[in-house]
Scaffold this motif. Structure first.
Motif, mmCIF file in Angstrom:
data_model
loop_
_atom_site.group_PDB
_atom_site.id
_atom_site.type_symbol
_atom_site.label_atom_id
_atom_site.label_comp_id
_atom_site.label_asym_id
_atom_site.label_seq_id
_atom_site.Cartn_x
_atom_site.Cartn_y
_atom_site.Cartn_z
ATOM 1 N N VAL A 219 31.151 -85.283 -37.548
ATOM 2 C CA VAL A 219 30.304 -85.729 -38.666
ATOM 3 C C VAL A 219 30.277 -87.257 -38.727
ATOM 4 N N HIS A 238 29.586 -89.720 -43.224
ATOM 5 C CA HIS A 238 30.515 -88.865 -43.978
ATOM 6 C C HIS A 238 31.464 -89.769 -44.761
ATOM 7 N N ALA A 272 28.054 -79.269 -40.379
ATOM 8 C CA ALA A 272 27.215 -80.214 -41.134
ATOM 9 C C ALA A 272 25.877 -79.563 -41.448
ATOM 10 N N PHE A 335 29.859 -80.603 -44.265
ATOM 11 C CA PHE A 335 29.372 -81.897 -44.750
ATOM 12 C C PHE A 335 27.869 -81.759 -44.984
ATOM 13 N N GLY A 374 32.343 -84.309 -49.672
ATOM 14 C CA GLY A 374 31.565 -84.013 -48.478
ATOM 15 C C GLY A 374 30.067 -83.985 -48.684
#
Ligand code: ATP
Ligand code: MG
Length: 470
Positions: A219, A238, A272, A335, A374
Motif C-alpha cells: 500500500v 497510506h 487495498a 486500505f 486505513g
C-alpha cells in the motif's frame, strides 16, 4: 580626537581609488635586504605547502611526470603523460558510471568552479547586492566548494556575516542569469552556509512512460514518477492524505493514475480498495472497471459514496478503539483510498447547498479521522484558494503541479516554498514539456523537490481495467 598617523599628507597626489578623499604617503621604514628576502622566502614556502595541502591530487598529477623524468629519464615522463589520458578515456568508455562518480564529475566541478563561478563571482555578487564594495575593498561571500551531479552544479557558499537566507532567495534570478543557468535553488546546509543548485540540463524534460506494475502487493509508498535527481518519486498514500493542485492540463490525471497503478497488486489481493469520485466524468470513468460499484459521478452519488466511506471508517474506529492505534492492511480491513478528481466541483461550485454541506462534512471527517484506521483521500483540484477548498489544510501532503499565479505556490506548499525554488508558476503549459511536472515537499526536508509523474495513457488504463475484470 583625531588619531595621529605616521606619514604626512601628500599634496597634489593623483589617486586611482576615487572614493578615497585624502591620501597619505606612508612612512618609509628602511629594512635590510636580507629581511625582505627572508620574508619572501617564507611566503613562498608557505604558499607551496598550502598548495600541496589543499590540492594534493592536482599537485601530484602535475609533479609526477617531472619527478619521473628527473629520476628515470624523459621516456618515463612522456609515457605517463600519454598513458594516463588514454587510460582515463578507456575507463570512461568501458565503465562510464564508475568513471563519472570517481573522476568525471570532480573534473567537471573543478572546471565549472574555475570557468564559471570564480570568473563571474565578483561581478554577480556586487551587482546583485549580495556583496559590498566599501572604501575600495570588496566584501564577498565565499565559494566553499562546487560539486557536480548528472544534472546540476551544487555550489556551497559561506554567506557574509549578517546575511539572511532571504537575501539570497530573493535574488535567485540574478544568480541564475549571472552564472548562465536556467534557474537557481537555495537551501541551507548549516548555519551560515548555503547550497545553491544550478541545473545544467532538465532531466524531466521528456515525458515518462507509465511505471511497470509493482511485483509485490503493497500500500505504498507508491512509485509514481521520477525526482529531478533521478531517484524514484515515491508517494505515500497510506497514513496520510494527498492534495494535488494544478491548472487545467497540468497533469493531475497522471498523478492519480500512477498511484492507482502502483496499488494495483494490493487491489488484486484485497489489501487495498480505490473508491473513485469523478464529478467531471473525464478522468476516472476511463477505468470504471477497476472500481466496481465504488464509483460515483453525480454529486448525489458522490455524497452517498463519501458517507458510506465515513460509515465504514467509523465502524472500524469503534472496533479499533482501545486496541490498536494504527492500521495494518488486511483482507478484512483493507486500505481504502478515496480518489476525488476536481474536488472543487463538489465542495465549492456545487449549487445544491444541502449536497455541498454533506460532501464537505464527509470529506472533513475522512481527512481528520481516516489516517489511523486505513482511510486515505487523494484529491485533485485546479484552484487552491481557501474559498474554493476550505479544508486544504487537512491534507498533510500536497503536490503543486503547474499553477497560474505565483501566490498559489505558497498556498499549496506552505509559506516560503516559492522562495525556496518551487517555481510551479513557471512550468511550461505545453503538455510534452510540462504536464506532470510539479513540486513536492518531502518529510525529510523543507526544501521543495521537482518531480515528474509518469504518464499513464488511455490504453494503459484500459489494460489495467481489463486485467482486473479478467
Ligand atoms: N505525466 C505526463 N507526462 C506527459 N504528458 C502528460 C502527463 N500528464 C498529462 N499529460 C498530457 O497532458 C494532458 C492533460 O493532462 P490531464 O488531463 O491529466 O490534466 P489535468 O490536470 O487533469 O487537467 P484538467 O484539470 O483539465 O482535468 C493529457 O492529455 C496528456 O496529453
Ligand atoms: Mg483532470
Amino acid at each position: 580626537m583625531f588619531k595621529k598617523l605616521p606619514g604626512d599628507e601628500a599634496q597634489h597626489l593623483v589617486s586611482t581609488t576615487p572614493d578615497t578623499a585624502v591620501v597619505f604617503r606612508p612612512a618609509v621604514v628602511r629594512t635590510p635586504a636580507i629581511l625582505t628576502l627572508l620574508i619572501f622566502g617564507w611566503r613562498l614556502l608557505a604558499g607551496v605547502v598550502r598548495l600541496l595541502w589543499r590540492h594534493p591530487i592536482a599537485s601530484a598529477v602535475a609533479l609526477t611526470p617531472g619527478v619521473l623524468t628527473y629520476f628515470y629519464g624523459w621516456r618515463w615522463g612522456l609515457g605517463l603523460v600519454v598513458l594516463v589520458p588514454l587510460g582515463l578515456t578507456a575507463w570512461c568508455l568501458l565503465a562510464r558510471p564508475s568513471f563519472l562518480r570517481l573522476v568525471g564529475w570532480r573534473l567537471l566541478a573543478w572546471w565549472r568552479l574555475v570557468w564559471v563561478y570564480r570568473r563571474h563571482w565578483q561581478p554577480v555578487m556586487i551587482i546583485s547586492g549580495l556583496g559590498r564594495h566599501l572604501r575600495g575593498r570588496d566584501y564577498l561571500p565565499r565559494v566553499v566548494r562546487v560539486t557536480c551531479t548528472s544534472w546540476a552544479d551544487v555550489v556551497t557558499v559561506r554567506m557574509l556575516t549578517g546575511q539572511a537566507v532571504k537575501d539570497w532567495s530573493d535574488r535567485t534570478d540574478h544568480l541564475a542569469h549571472g552564472f548562465g543557468a536556467r534557474s537557481c535553488r537555495v537551501s541551507v546546509a548549516r548555519s551560515g552556509r548555503l547550497l545553491l543548485v544550478f541545473p545544467r540540463r532538465d532531466p524531466l524534460a521528456t515525458p515518462l512512460p507509465a511505471m511497470p506494475v509493482p511485483a509485490e502487493a503493497s500500500v505504498g509508498p507508491v512509485e509514481v514518477g521520477k525526482c529531478e535527481d533521478g531517484k524514484p518519486w515515491l508517494l505515500k498514500v497510506h497514513g496520510t492524505h494527498v492534495l494535488v493542485a494544478g491548472a487545467t492540463g497540468a497533469g493531475k490525471g497522471s498523478v492519480i493514475w500512477s498511484t492507482i497503478l502502483g496499488l494495483l497488486p494490493a487491489m488484486h489481493v484485497g489489501l487495498a480498495q480505490v473508491w473513485a469520485l469523478d464529478p467531471k466524468r473525464m478522468e476516472l470513468s476511463y477505468g470504471r472497471g477497476l472500481f466496481g460499484d465504488r464509483y460515483a459521478a453525480s454529486p448525489a452519488d458522490c455524497a452517498g459514496l463519501l458517507e458510506a466511506a465515513v460509515q465504514i471508517m467509523q465502524e472500524r474506529a469503534d472496533r479499533y478503539a482501545g486496541l490498536q492505534r494504527s492500521h495494518t492492511p488486511t483482507v478484512d480491513d483493507p486500505f481504502v483510498l478515496v480518489v476525488v478528481d476536481e474536488v472543487a466541483f463538489l465542495t465549492a461550485y456545487q449549487s445544491d447547498k444541502g449536497l455541498k454541506l454533506r460532501i464537505c462534512a464527509a470529506l472533513a471527517t475522512l481527512t481528520t479521522q481516516g489516517r489511523a484506521v486505513g482511510f486515505g483521500v487523494l484529491a485533485a483540484l485546479q484552484d487552491p484558494r481557501k474559498e474554493v477548498m476550505n479544508i486544504r489544510n487537512l491534507f498533510p501532503d500536497k503536490i503543486a503541479l503547474r499553477l497560474d499565479e505565483s501566490e498559489q505556490v505558497d498556498m499549496v506548499l506552505g509559506d516560503g516554498a516559492r522562495d525556496r525554488g518551487a517555481l510551479a508558476d513557471h512550468i511550461s503549459p505545453i503538455p510534452e514539456q510540462g504536464a506532470g511536472i510539479g513540486y513536492v515537499r518531502l518529510e525529510t526536508s523543507p526544501d521543495p523537490i521537482r518531480v515528474r509523474a509518469a504518464y499513464v495513457s488511455d490504453s494503459d488504463i484500459r489494460a489495467m481495467a481489463l486485467g482486473v475484470t479478467a
